[in-house]
Design a protein around this motif. Structure first.
Motif, PDB file in Angstrom:
ATOM      1  N   ARG A  15       0.714  -1.081  -0.058  1.00  0.00           N
ATOM      2  CA  ARG A  15      -0.042   0.175   0.028  1.00  0.00           C
ATOM      3  C   ARG A  15       0.726   1.202   0.033  1.00  0.00           C
ATOM      4  O   ARG A  15       0.611   2.126  -0.754  1.00  0.00           O
ATOM      5  CB  ARG A  15      -0.897   0.011   1.130  1.00  0.00           C
ATOM      6  N   CYS A  18       2.625   1.756  -3.632  1.00  0.00           N
ATOM      7  CA  CYS A  18       1.478   2.215  -4.468  1.00  0.00           C
ATOM      8  C   CYS A  18       1.036   3.775  -4.184  1.00  0.00           C
ATOM      9  O   CYS A  18       1.072   4.306  -5.156  1.00  0.00           O
ATOM     10  CB  CYS A  18       0.341   1.373  -4.377  1.00  0.00           C
ATOM     11  N   LEU A  19       0.956   3.767  -3.021  1.00  0.00           N
ATOM     12  CA  LEU A  19       0.584   5.542  -2.706  1.00  0.00           C
ATOM     13  C   LEU A  19       1.874   6.356  -3.156  1.00  0.00           C
ATOM     14  O   LEU A  19       1.483   7.276  -3.813  1.00  0.00           O
ATOM     15  CB  LEU A  19       0.319   5.608  -1.084  1.00  0.00           C
ATOM     16  N   CYS A  30       0.833  -4.401  -9.501  1.00  0.00           N
ATOM     17  CA  CYS A  30       1.126  -5.079  -8.125  1.00  0.00           C
ATOM     18  C   CYS A  30       1.319  -6.486  -8.352  1.00  0.00           C
ATOM     19  O   CYS A  30       0.530  -7.190  -8.949  1.00  0.00           O
ATOM     20  CB  CYS A  30       0.119  -4.897  -7.393  1.00  0.00           C
TER      21      CYS A  30
END
Length: 124
Positions: A15, A18-19, A30
């Motif tokens: 997460r 990705c952010l 991913c």
């Protein structure tokens, strides 16, 4: 906008990666294990790969070595993202073919500097 493959088995680390990638306008692809990451790298031919080293099944070093030995994927820059933070660990990532090494926890400024450098994006 670059397409960046993130190979990471830890959901919280995925997460965060990705952010960070999406925050600067890139597309995050991913994969949660080495085998999936290898298949996606071959099929998607991303602009850059963020590779965790400690993965279930085939580890990140083996995936990197396979990608770098294949003429179709050898030119894709790979950043090793790892909790392994010794000089020996860094040496092993370079020997496997990683273009850069970043230890966890990720420091945003260092992360973006590596990303921009490998993507050829000028830094402000």
């Amino acid at each position: 906008m670059a397409r960046i493959l993130i190979v990471e088995d830890n959901p919280a680390n995925m997460r965060l990666a990705c952010l960070l990638v999406e925050r600067v306008g890139h597309l995050a692809l991913c994969a949660v294990d080495g085998e999936t990451g290898l298949k996606m790298a071959i099929a998607e031919h991303p602009d850059l790969i963020l590779m965790d080293i400690q993965l279930p099944g085939i580890d990140g070093l083996a995936v990197t070595a396979l990608l770098k030995s294949d003429p179709l994927t050898a030119s894709i820059p790979i950043i090793a993202l790892t909790a392994l933070a010794t000089q020996d660990d860094e040496r092993r990532t370079k020997e496997a073919g990683c273009d850069a090494y970043l230890s966890k926890p990720i420091r945003h400024s260092e992360f973006y500097a590596l990303l921009n450098g490998l993507l050829g994006v000028p830094t402000p």
